[in-house]
Scaffold this active site. Structure first.
Site, PDB file in Angstrom:
ATOM      1  NE  ARG A  46      -2.673  25.917 117.210  1.00 49.17           N
ATOM      2  CZ  ARG A  46      -1.481  26.296 117.602  1.00 49.17           C
ATOM      3  NH1 ARG A  46      -0.424  25.983 116.876  1.00 49.17           N
ATOM      4  NH2 ARG A  46      -1.339  26.990 118.708  1.00 49.17           N
ATOM      5  CG  ASN A  75       2.493  23.357 124.000  1.00 53.04           C
ATOM      6  OD1 ASN A  75       3.004  22.940 122.960  1.00 53.04           O
ATOM      7  ND2 ASN A  75       1.772  24.472 124.015  1.00 53.04           N
ATOM      8  CG  HIS A  76      -1.101  21.885 121.392  1.00 56.43           C
ATOM      9  ND1 HIS A  76      -2.326  22.428 121.058  1.00 56.43           N
ATOM     10  CD2 HIS A  76      -0.219  22.908 121.307  1.00 56.43           C
ATOM     11  CE1 HIS A  76      -2.193  23.718 120.785  1.00 56.43           C
ATOM     12  NE2 HIS A  76      -0.913  24.023 120.929  1.00 56.43           N
ATOM     13  NE  ARG A 127      -4.430  27.807 130.350  1.00 54.94           N
ATOM     14  CZ  ARG A 127      -3.418  28.111 129.526  1.00 54.94           C
ATOM     15  NH1 ARG A 127      -2.435  27.238 129.362  1.00 54.94           N
ATOM     16  NH2 ARG A 127      -3.423  29.224 128.853  1.00 54.94           N
ATOM     17  NE  ARG A 239       4.529  29.886 121.011  1.00 58.77           N
ATOM     18  CZ  ARG A 239       3.348  30.067 121.570  1.00 58.77           C
ATOM     19  NH1 ARG A 239       3.165  31.064 122.395  1.00 58.77           N
ATOM     20  NH2 ARG A 239       2.352  29.264 121.293  1.00 58.77           N
TER      21      ARG A 239
END
Length: 268
Positions: A46, A75-76, A127, A239
């Protein structure tokens, strides 16, 4: 005893990280020097400065030797490490190819990475480095940055274009070691809450949250073992269906003694 500081999603924004760090140092003064600093993960993607963010983080133990530093995996970060082949090895007889099966219907839409060596890559690595077909992110009202993970800025911060396998050589060894050593869970005993009714309590820190419908012990086992057989590790990604943060922790900026949260740096 020093304070416990929790800093959430940084997402490649070095200037925001530096500002939060400076504010904490100013606010806490002497107690900052022997504090425990728990970074809750998602250091990459990001924002434009992932490489600089990791440089900042790996420098902390030398710059602040009296502090305790904990670097959790988000997770990133998991997906970044998966692409670089830095995840813990799977158990004997398990192929990372098996992590694709549940989500393979999404491969074309998400444009999974299919460069050299993809056959033995965890689904999240594919991904992460992929090229998503539909660029517009309807939920956020903005375009994706390269992949569903918004990973293009991370590639660019290391001087390579998004999806380029050359990233594997461009990431320096100290950054690779940082990603490889990330823990998935951290526990602190006897944390001072600053609340007379709660006194001291135990802290369990994970990136996204523990699920309500599963036993804590079962989930901690997966996290401590860093089990890569799951296509998606819920405690790093979920989440929904997670334990709520206690009300006293939501008022973290008023708390002063337990957990200074910097979640405003980014998002999941």
């Amino acid at each position: 005893m020093g304070v416990t500081i929790c800093i959430g999603d940084i997402h490649g924004y070095i200037h925001k990280l530096e500002r939060v760090w400076m504010n904490l140092e100013h606010e806490l003064r002497e107690s900052f020097d022997d504090s425990t600093v728990i970074f809750l993960g998602d250091y990459c993607d990001r924002g434009p400065d992932t490489a600089k963010v990791i440089d900042f983080l790996v420098s902390l133990p030398e710059r602040y030797p009296s502090q305790k530093h904990v670097f959790l995996c988000g997770n990133h970060d998991f997906a970044f490490a998966a692409f670089l082949r830095l995840l813990p090895p799977p158990p004997d007889g398990f192929s990372l190819f098996d992590t694709w099966k549940e989500y393979q219907k999404n491969e074309e839409r998400e444009g999974w990475w299919s460069g050299e060596g993809y056959e033995e890559m965890h689904i999240q690595g594919r991904r992460w480095a992929g090229n998503i077909r539909d660029r517009y992110n309807v939920k956020k009202g903005i375009d994706f940055k390269g992949s569903i993970y918004d990973a293009a800025p991370t590639f660019e911060s290391y001087g390579v274009p998004h999806g380029d396998g050359g990233l594997m050589k461009a990431v320096p060894e100290k950054h690779r070691k940082f990603l490889q050593d990330l823990v998935w869970v951290h526990e602190e005993e006897e944390v001072d809450t600053g609340d007379p009714e709660m006194s001291r309590t135990k802290l369990i820190a994970v990136h996204a949250g523990l699920e309500i419908t599963k036993s804590v012990e079962e989930q901690l086992k997966v996290l401590y073992e860093r089990d890569v057989t799951f296509p998606r590790v819920e405690a790093l990604s979920g989440r929904k269906n997670v334990w709520e943060i206690p009300i006293v922790w939501r008022k973290s900026w008023q708390l002063g003694k337990v957990c200074y949260k910097a979640f405003g740096l980014g998002s999941y």
